[in-house]
Scaffold this motif. Structure first.
Motif, PDB file in Angstrom:
ATOM      1  N   MET A   1       0.831  -1.208   0.000  1.00 39.08           N
ATOM      2  CA  MET A   1       0.000   0.000   0.000  1.00 39.08           C
ATOM      3  C   MET A   1       0.867   1.261   0.000  1.00 39.08           C
ATOM      4  SD  MET A   1      -3.039   1.161  -0.075  1.00 39.08           S
ATOM      5  CE  MET A   1      -4.029   2.610   0.310  1.00 39.08           C
ATOM      6  N   LEU A   2       1.898   1.259   0.865  1.00 41.32           N
ATOM      7  CA  LEU A   2       2.780   2.428   0.941  1.00 41.32           C
ATOM      8  C   LEU A   2       3.521   2.639  -0.374  1.00 41.32           C
ATOM      9  CD1 LEU A   2       4.278   2.056   4.532  1.00 41.32           C
ATOM     10  CD2 LEU A   2       2.498   3.635   3.763  1.00 41.32           C
ATOM     11  N   VAL A   3       3.939   1.521  -1.006  1.00 43.81           N
ATOM     12  CA  VAL A   3       4.627   1.624  -2.290  1.00 43.81           C
ATOM     13  C   VAL A   3       3.681   2.199  -3.344  1.00 43.81           C
ATOM     14  CG1 VAL A   3       5.738   0.332  -4.147  1.00 43.81           C
ATOM     15  CG2 VAL A   3       6.197  -0.268  -1.762  1.00 43.81           C
ATOM     16  N   PHE A   4       2.422   1.752  -3.303  1.00 45.05           N
ATOM     17  CA  PHE A   4       1.428   2.259  -4.257  1.00 45.05           C
ATOM     18  C   PHE A   4       1.210   3.757  -4.069  1.00 45.05           C
ATOM     19  CE2 PHE A   4      -3.048   3.473  -4.857  1.00 45.05           C
ATOM     20  CZ  PHE A   4      -3.153   3.285  -6.237  1.00 45.05           C
ATOM     21  N   LEU A   5       1.060   4.184  -2.808  1.00 42.75           N
ATOM     22  CA  LEU A   5       0.853   5.608  -2.535  1.00 42.75           C
ATOM     23  C   LEU A   5       2.060   6.433  -2.960  1.00 42.75           C
ATOM     24  CD1 LEU A   5      -0.889   5.552   0.969  1.00 42.75           C
ATOM     25  CD2 LEU A   5      -1.923   6.132  -1.226  1.00 42.75           C
ATOM     26  N   ASP A   6       3.260   5.894  -2.702  1.00 41.73           N
ATOM     27  CA  ASP A   6       4.473   6.619  -3.086  1.00 41.73           C
ATOM     28  C   ASP A   6       4.527   6.810  -4.596  1.00 41.73           C
ATOM     29  OD1 ASP A   6       7.191   7.702  -2.497  1.00 41.73           O
ATOM     30  OD2 ASP A   6       7.791   5.991  -3.723  1.00 41.73           O
ATOM     31  N   ARG A   7       4.194   5.769  -5.327  1.00 34.21           N
ATOM     32  CA  ARG A   7       4.193   5.868  -6.788  1.00 34.21           C
ATOM     33  C   ARG A   7       3.095   6.809  -7.272  1.00 34.21           C
ATOM     34  NH1 ARG A   7       4.972  -0.594  -8.306  1.00 34.21           N
ATOM     35  NH2 ARG A   7       7.180  -0.725  -7.703  1.00 34.21           N
ATOM     36  N   LEU A   8       1.926   6.733  -6.641  1.00 35.32           N
ATOM     37  CA  LEU A   8       0.815   7.596  -7.037  1.00 35.32           C
ATOM     38  C   LEU A   8       1.160   9.060  -6.805  1.00 35.32           C
ATOM     39  CD1 LEU A   8      -2.133   8.030  -7.939  1.00 35.32           C
ATOM     40  CD2 LEU A   8      -2.807   7.720  -5.537  1.00 35.32           C
ATOM     41  N   PHE A   9       1.688   9.381  -5.611  1.00 36.77           N
ATOM     42  CA  PHE A   9       2.040  10.767  -5.287  1.00 36.77           C
ATOM     43  C   PHE A   9       3.149  11.269  -6.217  1.00 36.77           C
ATOM     44  CE2 PHE A   9       0.692  10.135  -0.586  1.00 36.77           C
ATOM     45  CZ  PHE A   9      -0.636  10.174  -0.990  1.00 36.77           C
ATOM     46  N   ALA A  11       3.708  10.253  -9.264  1.00 39.64           N
ATOM     47  CA  ALA A  11       3.140  10.469 -10.595  1.00 39.64           C
ATOM     48  C   ALA A  11       2.369  11.788 -10.652  1.00 39.64           C
ATOM     49  CB  ALA A  11       2.224   9.301 -10.960  1.00 39.64           C
ATOM     50  N   ILE A  12       1.586  12.063  -9.613  1.00 40.13           N
ATOM     51  CA  ILE A  12       0.824  13.318  -9.565  1.00 40.13           C
ATOM     52  C   ILE A  12       1.775  14.510  -9.504  1.00 40.13           C
ATOM     53  CG2 ILE A  12      -0.805  14.690  -8.211  1.00 40.13           C
ATOM     54  CD1 ILE A  12      -2.051  12.047  -7.280  1.00 40.13           C
ATOM     55  N   ALA A  13       2.800  14.389  -8.647  1.00 39.37           N
ATOM     56  CA  ALA A  13       3.776  15.473  -8.530  1.00 39.37           C
ATOM     57  C   ALA A  13       4.495  15.704  -9.853  1.00 39.37           C
ATOM     58  CB  ALA A  13       4.789  15.152  -7.429  1.00 39.37           C
ATOM     59  N   GLY A  14       4.780  14.622 -10.586  1.00 34.34           N
ATOM     60  CA  GLY A  14       5.431  14.754 -11.877  1.00 34.34           C
ATOM     61  C   GLY A  14       4.583  15.531 -12.875  1.00 34.34           C
ATOM     62  N   PHE A  38      10.435  19.265  -8.701  1.00 31.45           N
ATOM     63  CA  PHE A  38       9.659  18.046  -8.456  1.00 31.45           C
ATOM     64  C   PHE A  38       9.451  17.834  -6.968  1.00 31.45           C
ATOM     65  CE2 PHE A  38       9.621  13.526  -7.310  1.00 31.45           C
ATOM     66  CZ  PHE A  38       8.457  13.125  -7.958  1.00 31.45           C
ATOM     67  N   ASP A  39      10.493  18.068  -6.167  1.00 33.08           N
ATOM     68  CA  ASP A  39      10.364  17.896  -4.718  1.00 33.08           C
ATOM     69  C   ASP A  39       9.344  18.878  -4.142  1.00 33.08           C
ATOM     70  OD1 ASP A  39      12.222  15.871  -4.679  1.00 33.08           O
ATOM     71  OD2 ASP A  39      13.904  17.194  -4.281  1.00 33.08           O
ATOM     72  N   TRP A  40       9.329  20.116  -4.652  1.00 32.18           N
ATOM     73  CA  TRP A  40       8.324  21.081  -4.191  1.00 32.18           C
ATOM     74  C   TRP A  40       6.925  20.536  -4.460  1.00 32.18           C
ATOM     75  CZ3 TRP A  40      10.445  26.074  -6.983  1.00 32.18           C
ATOM     76  CH2 TRP A  40      11.692  26.401  -6.448  1.00 32.18           C
ATOM     77  N   ALA A  41       6.730  20.069  -5.701  1.00 31.56           N
ATOM     78  CA  ALA A  41       5.413  19.550  -6.071  1.00 31.56           C
ATOM     79  C   ALA A  41       5.034  18.356  -5.202  1.00 31.56           C
ATOM     80  CB  ALA A  41       5.404  19.163  -7.546  1.00 31.56           C
ATOM     81  N   LEU A  42       6.015  17.500  -4.915  1.00 28.18           N
ATOM     82  CA  LEU A  42       5.741  16.317  -4.097  1.00 28.18           C
ATOM     83  C   LEU A  42       5.339  16.710  -2.682  1.00 28.18           C
ATOM     84  CD1 LEU A  42       5.724  13.227  -4.116  1.00 28.18           C
ATOM     85  CD2 LEU A  42       8.125  13.289  -3.397  1.00 28.18           C
ATOM     86  N   VAL A  43       6.005  17.724  -2.114  1.00 27.28           N
ATOM     87  CA  VAL A  43       5.643  18.201  -0.779  1.00 27.28           C
ATOM     88  C   VAL A  43       4.203  18.701  -0.763  1.00 27.28           C
ATOM     89  CG1 VAL A  43       6.079  20.034   0.900  1.00 27.28           C
ATOM     90  CG2 VAL A  43       7.985  18.731  -0.029  1.00 27.28           C
TER      91      VAL A  43
END
Length: 322
Positions: A1-9, A11-14, A38-43
């Motif tokens: 689940m955590l891996v899925f969320l990390d990938r989802l976030f 992708a959205i940040a990208g 990218f890090d700004w967007a991810l935050v």
């Protein structure tokens, strides 16, 4: 689940980075920040996720187990505006930007003078490779620092005039945690930044720690009859524990329960109150604009209150010295 969320976030940040952040950087000639965009967007994506999770957990609790019910929720809506700009909008990006830049400058300066800045893992080698434990240690250190910042804000008359904006809310809810004066937020950001630099928190981990602690703080402000039990209330700040800090009788210098996430600091420094009550909140000394005004009115009211208290404090010192 955590891996899925990390990938989802990620992708959205990208997508946000590619179609929003980078074009803005290019337009304003700020492409030197391209590597960090990218890090700004991810935050910001994590911040939005934190707001959604906070709402999903706290809204049902407030709906079914409220301490108070209000017909007019205008003041709560203003608090929600504070939360959006603090969790998703300006503050996460600025805090990341300033903290990263400060860390680069400080590290470059000390390395140029022959000193390698230590990290927490370097100072405590057993923490190496244990990310969860290291995260908890970072959270404990930052929470201890915040305990003293918070306690000091109640100790100085002028500083409390700014902090009183947070205490003026008579309709305290899970949105109220971010209800602060901009100058008070600036002091807190500088305070956290200095501590973060001192213990070597990685730049990206700093805002993530900030988001984690603020989620707990949002829950502690919730308008809900909830404690974590005798033991739980001594491990984590609960809504009942923190509401005593906002109670009318605890306003100003006579407050208690300063801890934001962990009650251990209040226990150690003898400011803990585990009374079984849910007191009315607010601060009668604060101007009405700070309690029921809109965002601008609250900020201006807080500034005027600060200037008034500062002048009175200065006059008292002058009389004592004359």
């Amino acid at each position: 689940m955590l891996v899925f969320l990390d990938r989802l976030f990620s992708a959205i940040a990208g997508e946000i980075d590619q179609y929003l952040v980078l074009p803005l950087l290019y337009h304003f000639g700020w492409m030197e920040w391209e590597e960090l965009s990218f890090d700004w967007a991810l935050v910001c994506v994590y911040g939005l996720f934190a707001v959604v999770v906070t709402y999903a957990i706290c809204w049902p609790l407030e709906a079914f187990f409220p301490i108070e019910r209000w017909d007019n929720r205008k003041a709560v809506l203003v608090d929600a505006f504070y939360t959006i700009i603090n969790r998703v909008g300006v503050l996460p990006v600025v805090s990341f930007l300033v903290f990263y830049e400060a860390q680069v400058v400080v590290n470059s300066f000390v390395v140029a003078h022959g000193y390698i800045p230590p990290t927490l893992e370097m100072l405590v080698p057993p923490l190496l490779g244990h990310q969860v434990i290291t995260f908890i240690v970072y959270a404990l250190i930052l929470d201890c620092a915040d305990y003293w910042r918070h306690r000091l804000s109640h100790s100085f008359r002028s500083w409390y005039a700014l902090h009183a904006l947070h205490h003026a809310q008579r309709q305290m809810s899970f949105w109220s945690d971010d209800r602060n004066h901009l100058l008070d937020d600036l002091i807190a950001a500088l305070w956290f930044g200095v501590v973060g630099l001192a213990i070597g928190i990685p730049p990206l981990q700093f805002p993530l720690l900030f988001l984690f602690t603020r989620f707990i703080e949002s829950l502690s402000h919730a308008n809900v009859k909830l404690s974590f039990g005798w033991l739980g209330d001594r491990l984590l700040v609960s809504p009942r524990f923190h509401r005593l800090h906002h109670g009318l009788r605890a306003a100003g210098r006579n407050s208690c329960n300063y801890g934001a996430v962990f009650p251990i600091w209040d226990i150690l420094f003898r400011t803990a109150d585990f009374s079984d009550e849910y007191a009315p909140t607010g601060d009668r000394r604060a101007p009405e604009s700070m309690a029921s005004g809109g965002y601008i009115a609250q900020q201006m009211g807080g500034l005027q209150f600060f200037l008034s208290e500062f002048r009175q404090s200065s006059a008292k010192r002058a009389r004592r010295n004359s």
